[in-house]
Scaffold this motif. Structure first.
Motif, PDB file in Angstrom:
ATOM      1  N   HIS A  29      48.106  32.151  78.616  1.00 13.58           N
ATOM      2  CA  HIS A  29      47.230  31.221  77.900  1.00 13.58           C
ATOM      3  C   HIS A  29      47.310  31.453  76.393  1.00 13.58           C
ATOM      4  O   HIS A  29      47.445  30.502  75.616  1.00 13.58           O
ATOM      5  N   LYS A  30      47.245  32.706  75.986  1.00 15.53           N
ATOM      6  CA  LYS A  30      47.296  33.022  74.555  1.00 15.53           C
ATOM      7  C   LYS A  30      48.645  32.639  73.952  1.00 15.53           C
ATOM      8  O   LYS A  30      48.716  32.062  72.859  1.00 15.53           O
ATOM      9  N   LEU A  31      49.731  32.958  74.659  1.00 15.22           N
ATOM     10  CA  LEU A  31      51.064  32.642  74.169  1.00 15.22           C
ATOM     11  C   LEU A  31      51.284  31.134  74.054  1.00 15.22           C
ATOM     12  O   LEU A  31      51.726  30.648  73.009  1.00 15.22           O
ATOM     13  N   ILE A  44      62.353  23.437  76.010  1.00 15.74           N
ATOM     14  CA  ILE A  44      62.567  24.441  77.052  1.00 15.74           C
ATOM     15  C   ILE A  44      63.613  23.923  78.027  1.00 15.74           C
ATOM     16  O   ILE A  44      63.885  22.726  78.093  1.00 15.74           O
ATOM     17  N   GLU A  45      64.191  24.855  78.791  1.00 12.05           N
ATOM     18  CA  GLU A  45      65.131  24.476  79.841  1.00 12.05           C
ATOM     19  C   GLU A  45      64.368  24.051  81.085  1.00 12.05           C
ATOM     20  O   GLU A  45      63.304  24.596  81.386  1.00 12.05           O
ATOM     21  N   ASP A  46      64.943  23.116  81.809  1.00 12.97           N
ATOM     22  CA  ASP A  46      64.373  22.669  83.081  1.00 12.97           C
ATOM     23  C   ASP A  46      64.899  23.592  84.184  1.00 12.97           C
ATOM     24  O   ASP A  46      65.717  23.197  85.008  1.00 12.97           O
ATOM     25  N   LEU A  47      64.417  24.833  84.170  1.00 10.09           N
ATOM     26  CA  LEU A  47      64.908  25.830  85.129  1.00 10.09           C
ATOM     27  C   LEU A  47      64.341  25.570  86.516  1.00 10.09           C
ATOM     28  O   LEU A  47      63.168  25.253  86.670  1.00 10.09           O
ATOM     29  N   PHE A  70      53.915  29.165  83.057  1.00 14.99           N
ATOM     30  CA  PHE A  70      54.162  29.029  81.621  1.00 14.99           C
ATOM     31  C   PHE A  70      54.479  27.574  81.286  1.00 14.99           C
ATOM     32  O   PHE A  70      53.915  27.002  80.345  1.00 14.99           O
ATOM     33  N   ARG A  71      55.354  26.960  82.071  1.00 20.62           N
ATOM     34  CA  ARG A  71      55.729  25.567  81.817  1.00 20.62           C
ATOM     35  C   ARG A  71      54.538  24.623  82.032  1.00 20.62           C
ATOM     36  O   ARG A  71      54.313  23.722  81.231  1.00 20.62           O
ATOM     37  N   GLN A  72      53.782  24.830  83.110  1.00 20.46           N
ATOM     38  CA  GLN A  72      52.610  23.981  83.364  1.00 20.46           C
ATOM     39  C   GLN A  72      51.616  24.057  82.210  1.00 20.46           C
ATOM     40  O   GLN A  72      51.085  23.030  81.762  1.00 20.46           O
ATOM     41  N   MET A  73      51.379  25.274  81.722  1.00 20.45           N
ATOM     42  CA  MET A  73      50.444  25.433  80.603  1.00 20.45           C
ATOM     43  C   MET A  73      50.974  24.740  79.353  1.00 20.45           C
ATOM     44  O   MET A  73      50.221  24.076  78.641  1.00 20.45           O
TER      45      MET A  73
END
Length: 149
Positions: A29-31, A44-47, A70-73
């Motif tokens: 959340h902080k990041l 970002i990459e679509d990993l 991470f991606r959802q956030m």
């Protein structure tokens, strides 16, 4: 007696696991909040995380990194803050020279640095991939910035 000890140990283990999970979530959340507040465009990459977890050597590290969370956030925070999240195809991002565009082919994960056989530029695998991701995200030559974290 031993059954109650086992149950106590099970509950203690669950509480520790919950604490660790909460720390991971708090860090993410902080990041993500920091990234979204600081940058107008994030690429970002679509990993395909599920496919990557099939590699037994990487599975635990990938799961611990919580890439999907991470991606959802990032997605919902970019939407909330009115920022742009660009998701690019990960194909060949670590194979192509970010300087000349030459595709040097597959490299095992152990190779962390390489020199382009076409233009002789020396690359760090991850930084080169990050630059290629930015090139895919901003193909019209807009100003690009690579952030090493």
């Amino acid at each position: 007696e031993s059954f109650s000890n086992w149950q106590r140990a099970r509950k203690l283990k669950a509480s520790y696991q919950k604490k660790v999970a909460n720390k991971h979530k708090d860090y993410l959340h902080k990041l993500t909040t920091h990234l979204v507040r600081q940058y107008d465009v994030i690429a970002i990459e679509d990993l395909k995380v599920k496919n990557l977890q099939k590699n037994h050597c990487l599975a635990k590290a990938i799961a611990n990194a919580s890439w999907s969370m991470f991606r959802q956030m990032l997605e919902y925070k970019c939407e909330r803050y009115g920022k742009e999240l660009i998701v690019v195809n990960p194909k060949n991002t670590s194979r192509i020279c970010s300087k000349c565009g030459f595709n040097s082919g597959a490299k095992p994960l152990e190779i962390r640095e390489w020199t382009c056989s076409n233009c002789q530029v020396h690359h760090d695998r991850d930084i080169n991939a990050a630059v290629n991701i930015l090139h895919q995200a901003m193909p019209n030559g807009q100003e690009l910035a690579v952030v090493n974290s």
